[in-house]
Design an enzyme around this catalytic site. Sequence first.
Site, PDB file in Angstrom:
ATOM      1  N   ARG A  84       2.162 -12.220  -2.443  1.00 24.28           N
ATOM      2  CA  ARG A  84       0.847 -12.732  -2.019  1.00 24.28           C
ATOM      3  C   ARG A  84       0.320 -13.822  -2.935  1.00 24.28           C
ATOM      4  NH1 ARG A  84      -2.133  -9.385   2.073  1.00 24.28           N
ATOM      5  NH2 ARG A  84      -0.606  -7.839   2.721  1.00 24.28           N
ATOM      6  N   CYS A 111       0.666  -9.545  10.460  1.00 28.48           N
ATOM      7  CA  CYS A 111       0.928 -10.020  11.830  1.00 28.48           C
ATOM      8  C   CYS A 111       0.286 -11.370  12.119  1.00 28.48           C
ATOM      9  CB  CYS A 111       0.453  -8.995  12.852  1.00 28.48           C
ATOM     10  SG  CYS A 111       1.428  -7.496  12.869  1.00 28.48           S
ATOM     11  N   TYR A 130      -0.612  -2.897  -7.606  1.00 27.20           N
ATOM     12  CA  TYR A 130      -0.709  -3.692  -6.373  1.00 27.20           C
ATOM     13  C   TYR A 130      -2.157  -3.672  -5.877  1.00 27.20           C
ATOM     14  CZ  TYR A 130      -0.493  -5.020  -1.488  1.00 27.20           C
ATOM     15  OH  TYR A 130      -0.755  -5.605  -0.273  1.00 27.20           O
ATOM     16  N   ARG A 151       0.837  -1.199   0.000  1.00 27.83           N
ATOM     17  CA  ARG A 151       0.000   0.000   0.000  1.00 27.83           C
ATOM     18  C   ARG A 151       0.872   1.249   0.000  1.00 27.83           C
ATOM     19  NH1 ARG A 151      -2.574  -0.129   4.650  1.00 27.83           N
ATOM     20  NH2 ARG A 151      -2.267  -2.314   5.113  1.00 27.83           N
ATOM     21  N   SER A 153      -1.819  -5.470   9.525  1.00 27.82           N
ATOM     22  CA  SER A 153      -1.418  -6.195   8.331  1.00 27.82           C
ATOM     23  C   SER A 153      -0.065  -6.870   8.559  1.00 27.82           C
ATOM     24  CB  SER A 153      -1.294  -5.224   7.163  1.00 27.82           C
ATOM     25  OG  SER A 153      -2.477  -4.474   7.048  1.00 27.82           O
ATOM     26  N   GLY A 211      -3.731  -3.935  -3.188  1.00 26.26           N
ATOM     27  CA  GLY A 211      -4.094  -3.095  -2.044  1.00 26.26           C
ATOM     28  C   GLY A 211      -4.243  -1.631  -2.434  1.00 26.26           C
ATOM     29  N   LYS A 244      -9.757  -2.425   0.503  1.00 24.39           N
ATOM     30  CA  LYS A 244      -9.545  -1.473   1.590  1.00 24.39           C
ATOM     31  C   LYS A 244     -10.174  -0.102   1.325  1.00 24.39           C
ATOM     32  CE  LYS A 244      -7.628  -4.132   4.589  1.00 24.39           C
ATOM     33  NZ  LYS A 244      -6.596  -5.006   4.150  1.00 24.39           N
ATOM     34  N   LYS A 277      -2.675 -12.684  10.856  1.00 22.76           N
ATOM     35  CA  LYS A 277      -4.144 -12.751  10.919  1.00 22.76           C
ATOM     36  C   LYS A 277      -4.665 -13.946  10.108  1.00 22.76           C
ATOM     37  CE  LYS A 277      -6.000  -8.842   9.732  1.00 22.76           C
ATOM     38  NZ  LYS A 277      -6.706  -8.939   8.449  1.00 22.76           N
ATOM     39  N   THR A 278      -4.107 -14.139   8.915  1.00 25.02           N
ATOM     40  CA  THR A 278      -4.542 -15.251   8.068  1.00 25.02           C
ATOM     41  C   THR A 278      -4.264 -16.586   8.749  1.00 25.02           C
ATOM     42  OG1 THR A 278      -4.207 -13.932   6.079  1.00 25.02           O
ATOM     43  CG2 THR A 278      -4.269 -16.304   5.778  1.00 25.02           C
TER      44      THR A 278
HETATM   45  C1  SPV Z   1      -3.411  -5.549   4.364  1.00 25.13           C
HETATM   46  O1  SPV Z   1      -2.317  -5.044   4.098  1.00 25.13           O
HETATM   47  O2  SPV Z   1      -3.998  -5.389   5.443  1.00 25.13           O
HETATM   48  C2  SPV Z   1      -4.067  -6.409   3.384  1.00 25.13           C
HETATM   49  C3  SPV Z   1      -3.659  -6.328   2.012  1.00 25.13           C
HETATM   50  O3  SPV Z   1      -4.997  -7.097   3.740  1.00 25.13           O
HETATM   51  S1  SPV Z   1      -4.120  -4.824   1.320  1.00 25.13           S
HETATM   52  O4  SPV Z   1      -5.127  -5.097   0.308  1.00 25.13           O
HETATM   53  O5  SPV Z   1      -2.917  -4.261   0.758  1.00 25.13           O
HETATM   54  O6  SPV Z   1      -4.677  -3.960   2.347  1.00 25.13           O
HETATM   55 MN    MN Z   2      -5.705  -6.428   5.718  1.00 23.75          MN
END
Ligand code: SPV
Ligand code: MN
Length: 650
Positions: free
Chosen positions: A408, A293, A238, A106, A291, A240, A247, A295-296
């Site tokens: 990713r 950390c 990208y 981002r 982001s 994001g 987002k 989460k997935t």
């Molecule tokens: C994040 O960075 O929190 C993401 C990917 O989930 S993005 O689409 O870049 O926000």
């Molecule tokens: Mn995210």
Amino acid sequence: MLELRKGEEILLTVGGIQTLDEARKVFSNHLPASEQKKLATITTSDALVKIANSIVMCRPEAVYVNTGSEEDIQWIRNYSLQRGEERRLAKDGHTIHFDLPQDQARLVNQTFYIINEGEKMSSLAKSVLRRDALDYVRQFMPGIMAGMTMIIGFYSRGPVGAEASVPAIEISSSGYVLHSAELLYRNCYADFDAEVVRAGLFFTNLHAQGDNTPEDVPNARIFMDRSWMTTFATFCTYAGNTLLLKKGNHRFSVDYATYWKPEEQLSEHMFITGLTGPGGRKTFFAGAAPSGCGKTTTAMVGTDFIGDDLAQFWIDGAGVLRAINPEKGIFGIVEDVNREGDPYLMDCLRGDGTEVIWSNVLIKDGVPYWVGNGEKAPSDGVNFQGPWHQGKLDANGKPVPMSHKNSRCTLLASAIANHATELAEDPAGVPIKVITYSGRDADTMPPVWVARNADEGVAIGASIVSKATATEVGATGVNRQPWANAPFIPGALADYMHAQFTFFNSNKFSAATRPIMAGLNYFLTHGNRGGQGNGLLGEKKDVKVWLGWLELFANGDVEGISTPIGYLPKYEDLVGLFAGIAKNYSRELYDMQFALYIDLIVARLDLQRAAYGKEVDVPPTLYTVYERQKSELLALKASWGAVVSMDKLR
Ligand code: SPV
Ligand code: MN
């Protein structure tokens, strides 16, 4: 209060199309009969006017309307391949997309909220005045799609018909962006108009990559027009930055929940997952983490995985907290994804039968490789910066990693073995019992703790801190990450916090349905907790134990030890859970993980107090919580010293 439809609508101003009749003329002049026919199904006139203005302004060579049919999706896949945005890999259904080296995450310094004169903003966000954004669009967007095809898709952010779902339009000259949209969002072409009526709004996203050269990236902008719920993204690819269904629209959803649906809805940067507990009961969790950390990974530890990035909440008529995933796919970080930590994801990435768009990994002989995959690495290949070989250095003499840290994989969530697809698609959402907040915290907070009440729970979310990750270009250091949602909170943090206190204290919840709120931290190191070195005190797989304990606690099967920061697990309750993951859990490790390091926690409270002190109108409840916790901690210190082990408190 944020006002909708305030100020000039940029798309209309630049495109000049005001009415449905004018829009229809644009379609008959610019679209072949096939695409006119597809668009004729859509009747929402505001949507058609926005689409017409996008065509007039961007001047694409052709326009393609994506109905979500298999034929249309295949057309998009082919378009992306033809233009070289994606390349086929050895495995069927796998492709690679590279973003420019300057566009790997981002672009926070080029991301702005469009605001009207005098509007209050988050102190953590960048904003641009409406007239300056208009100047930019006028300068850079006319003709930006020359020689390209504009693709238009209609999506639902959530299962169609769910209380908190909102429809959205994605318009882009990138096949990769629309291909990603098809994997990540529910195409709602057939339901779009009805959904606009039901939800009362829709979001619009317009993206154009231009020639996509490194020279253009400084001109890249990601604009979010809060008043018109419209995004603009230019000169980048990208996801994001460009797939603003994600987002960009999440930010609008945060606005919507905060300002129009107080005590009714929340919009969070959270995973959703279910865990099977004793007797086969299912307990659902939603958890925030900045982001990059884990989460997935946390989400996929569940037995009933629903989503890994975003959650939309509401309280139903029975006082139950419900959540849906606005997405249906995963745009996941691949670094450190390996057999041991992420077996189900690895099955999709290395097995057959899953469509995957890879981005910014290393490709050798048509096979993707990434850092931390637990496999033998090839000695060379092609990655996000071009040809690569082991030991390659960049212009500054720094090693170029095999794969970018933010590389990713994009795939359907339903491809993951433990995805609860039927539940995820249910417009009723799943009932959430546990809310978690976490960050990258090397020294201060224990692996898990539960707030004593909703106020303290909201304070946990407000107080997340985290080491910077590779998900934002140029980010460094340890930062405050309120609710792990701060990058996506457009309005004043105080307004958002107020909405959180209101929501979690709502009388719509009963004692039985009010969710518990907890902190999680996987990142304590030996050296910071009385041991040696920078190694982590825990392992990835321990996540199962922390969630497992919360599952028992939320259902009243175990009690916690009451401390000033909340309830902490008892050693003996963890031993059994660790046995469940075939691990011996020592008392010594427990003491290192759960002793209260009072000076560090107090310093953290002071830091947060000082930082929030700079915001206006922060709810005083936050300070009441901080002060109560601080005085209780200092009282403990007076009795037991600066490091208090749990055996002192029970
Ligand atoms: C994040 O960075 O929190 C993401 C990917 O989930 S993005 O689409 O870049 O926000
Ligand atoms: Mn995210």
